[in-house]
Write a protein that holds these residues in place. Sequence first.
Motif, PDB file in Angstrom:
ATOM      1  N   PHE A 231       0.813  -1.211   0.000  1.00 58.62           N
ATOM      2  CA  PHE A 231       0.000   0.000   0.000  1.00 58.62           C
ATOM      3  C   PHE A 231       0.851   1.268   0.000  1.00 58.62           C
ATOM      4  O   PHE A 231       0.468   2.286  -0.577  1.00 58.62           O
ATOM      5  CB  PHE A 231      -0.942  -0.005   1.202  1.00 58.62           C
ATOM      6  N   LYS A 232       1.995   1.208   0.652  1.00 58.09           N
ATOM      7  CA  LYS A 232       2.844   2.399   0.702  1.00 58.09           C
ATOM      8  C   LYS A 232       3.359   2.756  -0.684  1.00 58.09           C
ATOM      9  O   LYS A 232       3.408   3.937  -1.069  1.00 58.09           O
ATOM     10  CB  LYS A 232       4.020   2.158   1.661  1.00 58.09           C
ATOM     11  N   LYS A 233       3.721   1.741  -1.452  1.00 54.64           N
ATOM     12  CA  LYS A 233       4.195   1.983  -2.819  1.00 54.64           C
ATOM     13  C   LYS A 233       3.091   2.554  -3.689  1.00 54.64           C
ATOM     14  O   LYS A 233       3.316   3.394  -4.552  1.00 54.64           O
ATOM     15  CB  LYS A 233       4.721   0.673  -3.410  1.00 54.64           C
ATOM     16  N   PHE A 234       1.854   2.103  -3.459  1.00 58.51           N
ATOM     17  CA  PHE A 234       0.720   2.602  -4.220  1.00 58.51           C
ATOM     18  C   PHE A 234       0.243   3.967  -3.724  1.00 58.51           C
ATOM     19  O   PHE A 234      -0.586   4.603  -4.374  1.00 58.51           O
ATOM     20  CB  PHE A 234      -0.451   1.620  -4.133  1.00 58.51           C
ATOM     21  N   GLY A 235       0.724   4.401  -2.565  1.00 59.68           N
ATOM     22  CA  GLY A 235       0.302   5.695  -2.035  1.00 59.68           C
ATOM     23  C   GLY A 235      -1.074   5.670  -1.410  1.00 59.68           C
ATOM     24  O   GLY A 235      -1.751   6.700  -1.345  1.00 59.68           O
ATOM     25  N   VAL A 236      -1.515   4.512  -0.934  1.00 59.63           N
ATOM     26  CA  VAL A 236      -2.820   4.426  -0.280  1.00 59.63           C
ATOM     27  C   VAL A 236      -2.689   4.977   1.138  1.00 59.63           C
ATOM     28  O   VAL A 236      -1.761   4.618   1.876  1.00 59.63           O
ATOM     29  CB  VAL A 236      -3.322   2.970  -0.235  1.00 59.63           C
ATOM     30  N   LYS A 237      -3.591   5.851   1.521  1.00 66.19           N
ATOM     31  CA  LYS A 237      -3.564   6.440   2.851  1.00 66.19           C
ATOM     32  C   LYS A 237      -3.630   5.343   3.915  1.00 66.19           C
ATOM     33  O   LYS A 237      -4.370   4.372   3.777  1.00 66.19           O
ATOM     34  CB  LYS A 237      -4.738   7.405   3.022  1.00 66.19           C
TER      35      LYS A 237
END
Length: 731
Positions: A231-237
């Motif tokens: 999720f961090k790589k995808f930029g998900v809050k």
Amino acid sequence: IEIKMGRGGRGGSFRGGRKSNKSGGRKQFYKDEVDSFAIAQAESGENEKYRDMTNDDTENNRPNKYQKKGGVVSKRDEDGEEYIGEEDINDISSYDKLRESLGKSSNELLKRLKEERALESKGKYSESTEDISSEEEFDEEDEEEDEEQVKKREMSITQEELREVGVEEDDENDQYYRFVKNVDIPFDQLEEKKKEMDSNTHSKIHPLLGTVISNQSENSMDPFSVESLNFKKFGVKKRISDRWIEVKSAKQDQESMDPNTKFSSLQSAVFPILNSYQDLFYGHYNLKDADDLREIYCLHALNHCAKHRDRLLKNHAHLNSLSKEDRELAEIKDLGFTRPKILILVPLRNVALKVAETLLRFITRTMGKHSLGKKKMRIQYKLYEEEEPQLNKPEDFQKIFEGNIDDNFILGIALRTTSVKLYANLYESDIIIASPLALRMDIGAEGEKKYNCDYLSSIEMVVVEQMDTIAMQNWEHLSFVFNHLNLIPKESHDTDFSRIKDFHLNGSAKFFRQSILLSSIITPEMNSLWNKNCTSHFGKHKLRQITEEGSINEVAFKIRQVYQRLEGESFLAVSDVRFNHFVNEILERMKESTMIQILVYIPSYLDFVRVRNHMKKMGMEFGRCCEYTPQETVARSKSFFSKGRVQFMLYTERFHFYNRPNIKGIQHVVFYALPTFPHYYSEILNWMVERESNSVTVLYSKFDKLSLERIVGQERAKRMTESEKSTFMFY
């Protein structure tokens, strides 16, 4: 109380609706602005203050036989069939019976309403929806906060308060910030860039997604190059991803999920495309994968709203920290003309309910601790009484038409700092869930006094789910909505124009809008919408299913099937060639022969009218089943046809879509044109009575290649459209 009767609600508004298998039609009751309990008391004379309301209702609000609905007066031709595009007339006698029953049995109604409210308080209406919070929901009548107060509080936020309301740090490398970055590119340059990208399309085979036809700019991230998911790589809050994992971890099939993201294999393949803000046309949507796709685009939509909200609050806090002089000099571009950012188009209320419940399930406690209007939505978007499943119908029919199948609804959702409000004013909403019909009626026609589509002026993401079902309603409504997205508004709506992004001001917003289309099939109309209205300058991906054999292999018994190719220079020219060939070659030959019980399958209603009028002119006797044929005429036609009293039965595709009956006695079938849905081909043929004399005749042209591929397979379709031969035979 709003009464919807007859053919599954507003059937005429989309050129024919689903008819019930019960006589008298299907009744659906929705609790709207008038309280049922108030009506019951007023009718029985138990409460004085409601009496005026019922008097007005008796004289003025009763459905009039000739009143206009949606701007069109309902009429029928000499055969009792409605004209194209007209509204059904409400059953006045049933309306009177309802009022009479309310007056006679107010105590019984009161008891039923109390039981209903008791079930609500116990959570019986939310079996398919998880609670947003363990805390008690707000009662919207007591705790609703004025929208102006919410806006003022957010505008006056300080740097110290940001963390308290859940604002997170930004990642400037995130795809979102590339998407919302203030880009001042002239409209002409973006138009040229789009044409250049369209001329450089390429395709590849994906093991799960099938054939992927891509149109990608040089600086766009290739979503298929993602090696690991997190999720961090995808930029998900973080607050969004934590809630997603919490909900998905409660499911049983953990082994099939990605350990880091809890994505299914399909979600893992689709989310990188969505997160890159490129357009997506998913052309092999099916009801089995519907929940996975709905969850993933709802996750993407909520993440987009969360990032927009964080960015907005940070900029508010930054401006509040500046002096008055510095504030006037600050250049911040973070707004559109209006607030709505996400538009989700679905065909029926049952789908809208699933979308809203999915959104609420993944909204975090920080984004929305309480939901306002949740109980009202469950009442209005579910049937008053649950229906028994129609087990004699195909599985896809049961899933499409389960629950509330009304097609006229708009639901605004506002994501606030401490709550989520359903039924928000459209100009105060972040997400709008609607049917194309409802939006068209709400926008109005150009030149009308109420004509207004300003709330669609700043849409940044549009999702169309079950686009194939919308095509069976009225495709023109969907085209109308897309043509009214991202237009310059007529009014200012109290917008701070100094903060509006440049691409909104120069009319280039459509190039920064992401479009997500989900359909089980791909048709020429869908391709046209995809090419003309889905214009993201980040790129686009169309996913097509690889069809090797087609639905022709699902025919239950051996039968001679003759395919005849028609030649024409254009799609319109083929229409005349098709009609002339059918009338002069097929109809004349069959009429003079001893062939009986011939079903003529006609996908287009316009073609049906043309053939019907010709057969009437020739004095031929035939049965007919179309979307506007009265139920008694349908029953009579089916009876006469099954007994061989009429030689022909004219049968339209939309009638089949909304009814899926079983026509008995078929010996011969003529497909005036190929079915839109491939499984309809095998369904129709499997109705036939197996005889050696059975025959099937299919008319097609090179413009029907997409439909032909779904029935006979891609390799055969290519050979049948390019070969010098014009006749092909299958057994």
